[in-house]
Scaffold this active site. Sequence first.
Site, PDB file in Angstrom:
ATOM      1  N   PRO A 174       0.831  -1.203   0.000  1.00 10.58           N
ATOM      2  CA  PRO A 174       0.000   0.000   0.000  1.00 10.58           C
ATOM      3  C   PRO A 174       0.867   1.256   0.000  1.00 10.58           C
ATOM      4  CG  PRO A 174      -0.769  -1.574   1.631  1.00 10.58           C
ATOM      5  CD  PRO A 174       0.543  -2.086   1.131  1.00 10.58           C
ATOM      6  N   ARG A 226      12.573  -3.167  -9.454  1.00  9.97           N
ATOM      7  CA  ARG A 226      11.175  -2.906  -9.767  1.00  9.97           C
ATOM      8  C   ARG A 226      11.094  -2.507 -11.234  1.00  9.97           C
ATOM      9  NH1 ARG A 226       9.650   0.795  -4.531  1.00  9.97           N
ATOM     10  NH2 ARG A 226      11.888   0.899  -4.187  1.00  9.97           N
ATOM     11  N   LYS A 256       3.651   6.417   4.928  1.00  6.35           N
ATOM     12  CA  LYS A 256       2.887   5.162   4.933  1.00  6.35           C
ATOM     13  C   LYS A 256       2.744   4.588   6.345  1.00  6.35           C
ATOM     14  CE  LYS A 256       5.105   4.190   0.501  1.00  6.35           C
ATOM     15  NZ  LYS A 256       5.940   3.246  -0.256  1.00  6.35           N
TER      16      LYS A 256
END
Length: 322
Positions: free
Chosen positions: A2, A305, A61
Amino acid sequence: MPELPEVEVVRRGLVNWVRGRTITGVDVVDPRSVRRHALGPEDFTGNLEGAKVLDVVRRGKFLWMPLQEDGAPRTTTDSGTGLPGVALMAHLGMSGQLLMQDGSVPDEKHLKVRLRLSPAGNMPEQLRFVDQRIFGGLFVTTLVPTDDGGPGGSAEDPVPVIAEEASHIARDPLDPHFSFDTFYRRLRKRKTGLKRALLDQGLVSGIGNIYADEALWRAKLHYARPTDTLRRADAERVLAAARDVMTDALAAGGTSFDSLYVNVNGASGYFERSLNAYGREGEECPRCAAAGIRSIMKREQFMNRSSYTCPVCQPRPRNGRW
């Protein structure tokens, strides 16, 4: 994982259900989900039972709930300020969910921790932490004064204390106390690529891989642009783009590439339908297509990534930092 908008969606939903309520009972179903609480499950339970939830706070976060212990007027920090001194920290990890449920609802398959809350009208009486992959968890932590004297993070009742584990990270672009001048001064001192800088939580928090790609696309900047030569106007543009894309994601409830991400009511977000760059390898750049230019989005490996860019409106810099 998230990102900021997903965590803020959870914060906004959670605060409506838990603020002002007392934790009357705690069930640690799987001790692995409280492994970050160093003194173990019994101490975790003892710290929470009888504590009142004062707020739900987020920086970047990180998400935590300041607590008032055992009916005390306020838990005093070590500084003697009378501000809350402890909090329940929630680390969502890859698949953690905080769900409000009635006691009559059967336990979820991957239920890890259950908090029983004092009655409040028709509100659900349980807050459940559900986590399939067990990368997340809950633990009780200390609150410390913020370095700049400003609020610890986004909250309903902001106070100048922050969870100790989050004290090292910078403010995020949605924080009213975020300082662009401080960000830009520190950005220029780094000799790195722009996307690496955006992902550096010590420089600016809350921007993850998805929203970094979206912000860079909106700002028409390549991820390898060197930060030490970045013009102020370009830095302002990419920060404004990051703020806009995360605000748009908040309005849509966040992204839901992973079906395990849900808000406190169990609903997934829909912002992935509005993404212009991330995950669009092989598709036409929507901005170029609107201008009558054919350009195909590219995916490149980046820090284990992926980065997605348009080769036309986000040209590769000659002196890029990869």
